[in-house]
Each structure stands twice: as C-alpha cells, then as structure tokens.
Design a protein around this motif. Structure first.
Motif, short mmCIF file in Angstrom:
data_model
loop_
_atom_site.label_atom_id
_atom_site.label_comp_id
_atom_site.label_asym_id
_atom_site.label_seq_id
_atom_site.Cartn_x
_atom_site.Cartn_y
_atom_site.Cartn_z
N UNK A 132 -7.80 -10.12 15.34
CA UNK A 132 -6.59 -10.38 14.55
C UNK A 132 -5.99 -9.06 14.08
N UNK A 133 -4.70 -9.11 13.77
CA UNK A 133 -3.99 -7.98 13.17
C UNK A 133 -3.64 -8.31 11.73
N UNK A 134 -3.62 -7.28 10.90
CA UNK A 134 -3.27 -7.41 9.49
C UNK A 134 -1.92 -6.73 9.25
N UNK A 135 -0.92 -7.51 8.85
CA UNK A 135 0.40 -6.99 8.53
C UNK A 135 0.59 -7.06 7.02
N UNK A 136 0.74 -5.90 6.41
CA UNK A 136 0.77 -5.73 4.96
C UNK A 136 2.20 -5.44 4.51
N UNK A 137 2.72 -6.26 3.61
CA UNK A 137 4.12 -6.12 3.19
C UNK A 137 4.28 -5.57 1.78
N UNK A 138 3.18 -5.42 1.01
CA UNK A 138 3.34 -4.99 -0.39
C UNK A 138 2.17 -4.23 -0.99
N UNK A 139 1.03 -4.21 -0.36
CA UNK A 139 -0.12 -3.51 -0.94
C UNK A 139 0.07 -2.01 -0.70
N UNK A 140 0.42 -1.27 -1.77
CA UNK A 140 0.94 0.08 -1.57
C UNK A 140 0.03 1.19 -2.09
N UNK A 141 -1.25 0.91 -2.26
CA UNK A 141 -2.18 2.00 -2.54
C UNK A 141 -2.11 2.98 -1.37
N UNK A 142 -1.75 4.24 -1.62
CA UNK A 142 -1.57 5.20 -0.51
C UNK A 142 -2.77 5.32 0.41
N UNK A 143 -3.97 5.15 -0.14
CA UNK A 143 -5.19 5.34 0.65
C UNK A 143 -5.24 4.43 1.87
N UNK A 144 -4.58 3.29 1.83
CA UNK A 144 -4.68 2.32 2.92
C UNK A 144 -4.07 2.81 4.22
N UNK A 145 -3.17 3.79 4.16
CA UNK A 145 -2.68 4.41 5.39
C UNK A 145 -2.95 5.91 5.39
N UNK A 146 -3.86 6.32 4.53
CA UNK A 146 -4.28 7.73 4.54
C UNK A 146 -5.76 7.79 4.85
N UNK A 147 -6.60 8.13 3.88
CA UNK A 147 -8.03 8.30 4.21
C UNK A 147 -8.70 7.01 4.64
N UNK A 148 -8.11 5.85 4.27
CA UNK A 148 -8.71 4.57 4.66
C UNK A 148 -7.90 3.87 5.75
N UNK A 149 -7.10 4.61 6.49
CA UNK A 149 -6.27 3.99 7.53
C UNK A 149 -7.15 3.27 8.56
N UNK A 150 -6.58 2.23 9.16
CA UNK A 150 -7.34 1.39 10.08
C UNK A 150 -6.42 0.92 11.20
N UNK A 151 -6.91 0.95 12.42
CA UNK A 151 -6.08 0.58 13.58
C UNK A 151 -5.51 -0.82 13.48
N UNK A 152 -6.25 -1.73 12.87
CA UNK A 152 -5.84 -3.14 12.83
C UNK A 152 -4.93 -3.46 11.66
N UNK A 153 -4.59 -2.46 10.86
CA UNK A 153 -3.76 -2.64 9.67
C UNK A 153 -2.43 -1.91 9.83
N UNK A 154 -1.33 -2.62 9.54
CA UNK A 154 0.01 -2.04 9.59
C UNK A 154 0.71 -2.32 8.26
#
Length: 423
Positions: A132-154
């Motif tokens: 499955x893919x995870x499409x995130x529209x509002x969770x804006x903790x910067x870490x989620x696309x920085x040090x905790x970035x993940x291929x399955x998360x956009x």
C-alpha cells in the motif's frame, strides 16, 4: 418455429455478450482508505477532510474514473475512525488492508502518521502482493520527509518549516513587533513548530524577545484561560502557534476573554471556528498560512471555490483544501501513467507527479516525497472589504491575501536518505 428459435438463440447470445461487455467495462474499483479522527476532540477536522476527499473522488468518477490498461476503474473511498489515537490508527490500517485498500490517506496528526509509516513499511516488506501507499495531506512534522523519510510515504502539505518560512517573511516586516509568545501542542509537530520559530526569529529578527514558551497537552485542555492570562501578563505583542482544531479555537477564545490585543501568527487560524470565536478583535491581527485560500485572486481560483460551494453549500462545511484535490489528481495521473494500480508502479510515477488545478500547480520532489507548491499568508478582515469577497463558515470574516509565495520561495533542503525497495 425454427425461425423463432433462431431469433431467441441470437437474442440470448447478444444478451450474454452485452452482460460480458458490461462486466468487463465495470472493473473492480480502486480502493482508497481514509484513516482519520472522526470522533473525539478533533472530529470537526476529520469531517472537513472527509468532505474534501469525497468531492475529489466524485470529480474523478464523474469523468469516468481512472484509465488503466484494463480499462476505466472507479475510485471508492472508505473511512475508518482512528479517534486520533495511534493504536486505533493501526487497527484501522489492518482493517483497510484486509478490505483491499491500496492507498491510505491520513494527515490530522503527525503522531498517527509516524506509526502508520512504520507499520506500512513492515507490511510492504512482508506482503509484496498487498503493498500500500500512504498519502499524507496534513501531518507536517518536518522529520517525516527528512530524517524519517520513507519510500511508501508521500506528503502533499507544506511541512512546518516551510509554513514557518512563509509566516516569518511577513512577521519580519513588522518593525513595531518587539516580543512574541510561543505556544503549541506537546507532540512532535508542536515541538517542531516552536523549535523552528526560535531558529528563524534568531536569524531574521534577533531583536525580538521571546516573552514566553509553552507546550500543552494535545486535545485535553478544556480551559485555555490560564494560558491566555500568562500570554497577556508576559507583555508579548504577538503569539506564534501551530495549534489546530479545538486547541486553536479555544486558545483564541480565551485570549479574547483575557483581553489580549496582540497578533496571532498561525498555521490554521483561517477556519474551523477560529474567526467566529475571535470576532472583530481578530481583524488585522490574526494571520494564517496555507497553500490556498478563497480570496486568492484569479479566475481559476474563483471557479474552483464556487464549484466547492455548489457541492457543499452549508456554512459549517466551508473548509476546502486545494492541496487535497491536487493530491487526488496526482494519484490519478500516476495510476494512469503506470497503467495499473499496483502501489510500487504507481509510487515510481508519483515521484514525478506534476499537477495543476484552480490556478495552482504543484510538483512532487522525488528526493524526499515532499510536494512543492505555492503558499499564501493572509490576514483576517471583514467580508466585503477590499479583496475580501468571501468569508469563512458564514462568520462574516474572511482572510485578505498579504503575500503570495512561489513554490521555489519556500522550498527547503532535505536531509532525507531514501531507501528504495528492490526492483
């Protein structure tokens, strides 16, 4: 008699062919799952998301659905109530996957987003045929696309540091501002907002004093008067907060009751009861940042907002997110380019998504799966004033554009080191 029998047989064959062709045309729909707090202290934010995604799905299906190599496929959105809790979010994820969902949507909590990212990573490593893919529209903790970035998360919202960058470009121009109070919700997002506020203040306006700094429990404070009293007593001329939902509305109400007359620099002060709560006291004082607001100028923007208002015409339903519509368009674009709905194939296309709607254009950055889009900072004003054609939720108060930013103006570097799945 034989002639009649022949006609019957031919009719049966034609009927069978028609049924077969109809069955082929009606391919199994693509399953989407919304995992969000639909009850509890932030239920109004969950309902706002649901309206936006329902409208996005309706628009796609109205044009025949998504084109794949197997033909047109409709979208189906199922919702799951996480109650804003991590364990409930994980339970909802398992239920959604068992029901056939390929795409998970969530956003109204960075804490929930974090546990979903971890769970989806583990699931996708185990279940290669049910990824499955995870499409995130509002969770804006910067870490989620920085040090905790993940291929399955956009992520399709500007993260906290990007939003703060836009707000600070406006704040730094206020020469009279000499002291601010920082207050936020005590979890990863709220902590990130305060940290970035201090950092950017130090860089852009080192002359501004931080009169106070406060973190409070998320979703549990019923009376913000003690906090508002401390804000007023500190002598601060402005408040910087990332609070959202009832935590923002109640804070603003309390500040009004306490007699605080300073400005509010907010991430989400433009709806969900906040403008009505503060009333005239907020005119010229409450600022908010978003990817888009109803009074953004332009014919395409106007057309987009009018279409939403036609679909949801009640004042209480008035909270449209353009980014959520762009998110759905990006998903559809990626499925159509992949030709299939298989998540890995779609993810490889989603990394290159480039979509436009309502006069707004956004692109996905493959480096970290952080969507890049324009932002706008607006100031609360009375409806009917210059450049304030639309109010918020029937309150009589709208938001006047103060400054618009191109995507490049708020694009920030990332520390992401993306680990990609094996082919």
């Amino acid at each position: 008699m034989n002639h009649l029998l022949g006609l019957v047989m031919r009719s049966f064959v034609f009927f069978a062919l028609a049924v077969c062709m109809t069955a082929q045309a009606q391919k199994a729909p693509i399953q989407l799952a919304l995992i969000e707090g639909m009850s509890g202290p932030f239920a109004n934010t969950g309902e706002a998301v649901l309206r936006n995604l329902v409208w996005a799905v309706e628009r796609v299906n109205a044009r025949g659905g998504v084109t794949t190599t197997d033909g047109k496929r409709l979208l189906v959105l199922n919702r799951y109530d996480s109650k804003g809790q991590n364990e409930e979010a994980l339970t909802s994820l398992r239920a959604a996957i068992d029901a056939g969902a390929q795409y998970i949507f969530q956003g109204n909590s960075s804490a929930n987003a974090s546990v979903l990212i971890d769970a989806i990573q583990k699931h996708n490593e185990r279940e290669l045929q049910k990824r499955v893919l995870f499409l995130n529209y509002s969770a804006v903790d910067p870490a989620l696309t920085q040090e905790r970035c993940n291929f399955w998360h956009f992520r399709f919202d500007a993260h906290a540091d990007m939003r703060m960058t836009a707000l600070m470009q406006v704040l730094k121009q206020d020469a009279k501002l000499k002291s601010v109070y920082l207050i936020g919700q005590d979890y990863s997002f709220g902590q990130a907002v305060l940290k970035e506020a201090k950092q950017q203040l130090n860089q852009l306006r080192p002359d501004i004093q931080i009169a106070g700094e406060e973190l409070h429990p998320i979703g549990r404070v019923k009376d913000f008067l003690p906090y508002a009293a401390k804000i007023k007593a500190s002598g601060a001329q402005a408040v910087i907060t990332g609070n959202w939902g009832n935590d923002l509305t109640l804070l603003i109400k309390a500040a009004k009751e306490a007699g605080f007359e300073g400005k509010f620099y907010t991430f989400y002060g433009n709806a969900l009861g906040a403008p009505a709560a503060i009333g005239d006291a907020g005119v010229g004082k409450v600022l908010a940042v978003a990817e888009w607001m109803p009074n953004v100028p332009g014919a395409e923007s106007l057309k987009f907002y009018q279409a939403f208002k036609q679909r949801f015409d009640k004042p209480a339903e008035d909270y449209v997110h353009l980014r959520m519509q762009l998110m759905m368009e990006a998903l559809v674009q990626s499925i159509e380019k992949a030709g299939v709905s298989e998540p890995l194939a779609v993810a490889l296309q989603l990394e290159k998504a480039d979509v436009s709607l309502g006069g707004q254009r956004g692109k996905m950055r493959a480096l970290d799966h952080q969507f890049q889009q324009p932002l706008v900072v607006s100031m609360m004003a009375k409806q009917g004033g210059p450049d304030v054609s639309f109010d918020v939720e029937g309150s009589g108060y709208g938001f006047k554009v103060v400054k618009q930013f191109k995507a490049a103006d708020v694009e920030l570097p990332s520390s992401c080191k993306m680990i990609r799945p094996a082919p």
